[in-house]
Design a protein around this motif. Structure first.
Motif, PDB file in Angstrom:
ATOM      1  N   GLY A 142       0.827  -1.197   0.000  1.00  0.00           N
ATOM      2  CA  GLY A 142       0.000   0.000   0.000  1.00  0.00           C
ATOM      3  C   GLY A 142       0.861   1.246   0.000  1.00  0.00           C
ATOM      4  N   LEU A 143       0.281   2.354  -0.395  1.00  0.00           N
ATOM      5  CA  LEU A 143       1.016   3.611  -0.502  1.00  0.00           C
ATOM      6  C   LEU A 143       1.385   4.125   0.886  1.00  0.00           C
ATOM      7  N   PRO A 144       2.661   4.406   1.150  1.00  0.00           N
ATOM      8  CA  PRO A 144       3.058   4.957   2.453  1.00  0.00           C
ATOM      9  C   PRO A 144       2.369   6.298   2.719  1.00  0.00           C
ATOM     10  N   THR A 145       2.077   6.564   3.981  1.00  0.00           N
ATOM     11  CA  THR A 145       1.367   7.803   4.321  1.00  0.00           C
ATOM     12  C   THR A 145       2.137   9.070   3.905  1.00  0.00           C
ATOM     13  N   PRO A 146       3.476   9.123   4.008  1.00  0.00           N
ATOM     14  CA  PRO A 146       4.157  10.348   3.549  1.00  0.00           C
ATOM     15  C   PRO A 146       3.968  10.606   2.051  1.00  0.00           C
ATOM     16  N   ALA A 147       4.004   9.536   1.244  1.00  0.00           N
ATOM     17  CA  ALA A 147       3.808   9.693  -0.198  1.00  0.00           C
ATOM     18  C   ALA A 147       2.395  10.178  -0.490  1.00  0.00           C
ATOM     19  N   ASN A 148       1.426   9.642   0.220  1.00  0.00           N
ATOM     20  CA  ASN A 148       0.042  10.078   0.035  1.00  0.00           C
ATOM     21  C   ASN A 148      -0.122  11.541   0.446  1.00  0.00           C
ATOM     22  N   THR A 149       0.553  11.928   1.505  1.00  0.00           N
ATOM     23  CA  THR A 149       0.488  13.305   1.979  1.00  0.00           C
ATOM     24  C   THR A 149       1.079  14.273   0.961  1.00  0.00           C
ATOM     25  N   LEU A 150       2.193  13.892   0.356  1.00  0.00           N
ATOM     26  CA  LEU A 150       2.789  14.728  -0.692  1.00  0.00           C
ATOM     27  C   LEU A 150       1.804  14.919  -1.848  1.00  0.00           C
ATOM     28  N   LEU A 151       1.086  13.858  -2.180  1.00  0.00           N
ATOM     29  CA  LEU A 151       0.089  13.934  -3.247  1.00  0.00           C
ATOM     30  C   LEU A 151      -0.991  14.957  -2.911  1.00  0.00           C
ATOM     31  N   ILE A 152      -1.525  14.893  -1.692  1.00  0.00           N
ATOM     32  CA  ILE A 152      -2.604  15.796  -1.284  1.00  0.00           C
ATOM     33  C   ILE A 152      -2.095  17.231  -1.143  1.00  0.00           C
ATOM     34  N   LEU A 153      -0.930  17.402  -0.540  1.00  0.00           N
ATOM     35  CA  LEU A 153      -0.387  18.754  -0.308  1.00  0.00           C
ATOM     36  C   LEU A 153       0.052  19.432  -1.602  1.00  0.00           C
ATOM     37  N   SER A 154       0.270  18.644  -2.653  1.00  0.00           N
ATOM     38  CA  SER A 154       0.672  19.252  -3.923  1.00  0.00           C
ATOM     39  C   SER A 154      -0.457  20.083  -4.533  1.00  0.00           C
ATOM     40  N   LEU A 155      -1.706  19.739  -4.204  1.00  0.00           N
ATOM     41  CA  LEU A 155      -2.856  20.421  -4.825  1.00  0.00           C
ATOM     42  C   LEU A 155      -2.916  21.913  -4.508  1.00  0.00           C
ATOM     43  N   PRO A 156      -2.864  22.318  -3.218  1.00  0.00           N
ATOM     44  CA  PRO A 156      -2.894  23.761  -2.965  1.00  0.00           C
ATOM     45  C   PRO A 156      -1.655  24.482  -3.497  1.00  0.00           C
ATOM     46  N   LEU A 157      -0.514  23.787  -3.546  1.00  0.00           N
ATOM     47  CA  LEU A 157       0.698  24.409  -4.077  1.00  0.00           C
ATOM     48  C   LEU A 157       0.570  24.661  -5.579  1.00  0.00           C
ATOM     49  N   ILE A 158      -0.048  23.716  -6.283  1.00  0.00           N
ATOM     50  CA  ILE A 158      -0.309  23.911  -7.717  1.00  0.00           C
ATOM     51  C   ILE A 158      -1.275  25.082  -7.903  1.00  0.00           C
ATOM     52  N   LEU A 159      -2.286  25.155  -7.041  1.00  0.00           N
ATOM     53  CA  LEU A 159      -3.259  26.247  -7.114  1.00  0.00           C
ATOM     54  C   LEU A 159      -2.593  27.614  -6.932  1.00  0.00           C
ATOM     55  N   PHE A 160      -1.766  27.714  -5.895  1.00  0.00           N
ATOM     56  CA  PHE A 160      -1.237  29.014  -5.505  1.00  0.00           C
ATOM     57  C   PHE A 160      -0.050  29.473  -6.347  1.00  0.00           C
ATOM     58  N   TYR A 161       0.758  28.512  -6.795  1.00  0.00           N
ATOM     59  CA  TYR A 161       2.025  28.904  -7.419  1.00  0.00           C
ATOM     60  C   TYR A 161       2.092  28.673  -8.928  1.00  0.00           C
ATOM     61  N   GLN A 162       1.246  27.789  -9.462  1.00  0.00           N
ATOM     62  CA  GLN A 162       1.286  27.583 -10.905  1.00  0.00           C
ATOM     63  C   GLN A 162       0.139  28.309 -11.597  1.00  0.00           C
ATOM     64  N   ASN A 163      -0.934  28.537 -10.855  1.00  0.00           N
ATOM     65  CA  ASN A 163      -2.020  29.438 -11.265  1.00  0.00           C
ATOM     66  C   ASN A 163      -2.420  29.268 -12.730  1.00  0.00           C
ATOM     67  N   ASN A 164      -2.769  28.038 -13.070  1.00  0.00           N
ATOM     68  CA  ASN A 164      -3.243  27.720 -14.408  1.00  0.00           C
ATOM     69  C   ASN A 164      -4.756  27.523 -14.334  1.00  0.00           C
ATOM     70  N   GLU A 165      -5.498  28.210 -15.178  1.00  0.00           N
ATOM     71  CA  GLU A 165      -6.964  28.165 -15.094  1.00  0.00           C
ATOM     72  C   GLU A 165      -7.512  26.751 -15.259  1.00  0.00           C
ATOM     73  N   VAL A 166      -6.930  25.998 -16.196  1.00  0.00           N
ATOM     74  CA  VAL A 166      -7.398  24.627 -16.427  1.00  0.00           C
ATOM     75  C   VAL A 166      -7.141  23.769 -15.192  1.00  0.00           C
ATOM     76  N   LEU A 167      -5.908  23.848 -14.660  1.00  0.00           N
ATOM     77  CA  LEU A 167      -5.554  23.067 -13.472  1.00  0.00           C
ATOM     78  C   LEU A 167      -6.390  23.495 -12.270  1.00  0.00           C
TER      79      LEU A 167
END
Length: 240
Positions: free
Chosen positions: A136-161
């Motif tokens: 199964g997926l280790p919890t730190p790897a899963n956390t990186l997956l979830i935490l990447s979402l707000p970072l993509i929102l705030f710093y890459q600021n792509n309308e489609v994403l």
């Protein structure tokens, strides 16, 4: 004295998780991500220190899971709660101890990640097969997956994403996928190095190099791709 060093590092992971929790509750998700990343770094470092110093202990195993429950269990659940709250059009009004607030029903579904993380960590502690690999997926790897979402929102600021990430169906689907991966039967290689030879660790070196290239070229968008690459590479290793 040296036997306490890995446990102290583990407590640093827990400390970072506590700070990340505060920021996540305040909806300051960028700062929450910074302390989660620090916590995951300490989570890697404590195991490395225990192997180098040859001071592995049952106490260290239990303490590590307790720290991970905060940094890689509670925090991603709160982050998903906040994202679902952002995606939700409206909520329901709640009067609690004289305080009036609007609470959404749907965002509470984000805590399924926290529950699944707790179950996964408990299973890990009693499973003697997860030494050189993970089930199964280790919890730190899963956390990186979830935490990447707000970072993509705030710093890459792509309308489609942004439209995809703040889509309720996408977030619900990702939450369900996350809970499944955490407790799935998929065998994934562990990034633990007993030695530094390429013949024994080739897939790990290639994965790390590929991850660095993706991060440099795609920034935070690379994180979900790296997690997918990790799963695919593990499946290929198992078949070979």
């Amino acid at each position: 004295m040296k036997k306490h060093i890995p446990n102290f590092i583990t407590l640093l992971n827990l400390f970072c998780g506590c700070i990340a929790t505060v920021f996540a509750v305040m909806n300051q998700l960028e700062f929450a991500a910074i302390f989660v990343f620090l916590g995951i770094f300490f989570d890697f470092l404590d195991g490395f220190a225990a192997r180098i110093l040859e001071v592995k202990s049952e106490l260290g195993v239990q303490l590590d899971s307790l720290a991970d429950m905060v940094t890689s269990g509670v925090v991603p659940g709160i982050v998903m709660f906040q994202l679902l709250n952002m995606a939700q059009k409206g909520g329901w009004n709640l009067d609690l101890f004289g305080m009036h607030t609007e609470v959404g029903i749907l965002p509470l579904f984000g805590f399924a990640i926290t529950l699944a993380s707790a179950y996964r960590l408990a299973k890990f502690n009693v499973d003697e097969n997860q030494v050189s690999s993970f089930i199964g997926l280790p919890t730190p790897a899963n956390t990186l997956l979830i935490l990447s979402l707000p970072l993509i929102l705030f710093y890459q600021n792509n309308e489609v994403l942004n439209g995809i990430i703040l889509n309720q169906s996408f977030l619900i689907g990702l939450t369900l996928l996350s809970t499944y991966l955490l407790n799935s039967k998929i065998e994934l290689f562990a990034l633990k190095f007993e030695n530094w030879s390429f013949s024994d660790n080739g897939i790990k070196y290639l994965f790390l190099i590929g991850s660095m290239v993706l991060l440099l070229t795609m920034k935070f968008l690379a994180i979900p791709i790296i997690i997918l690459l990790y799963i695919c590479a593990s499946l290929l290793v198992k078949k070979s």
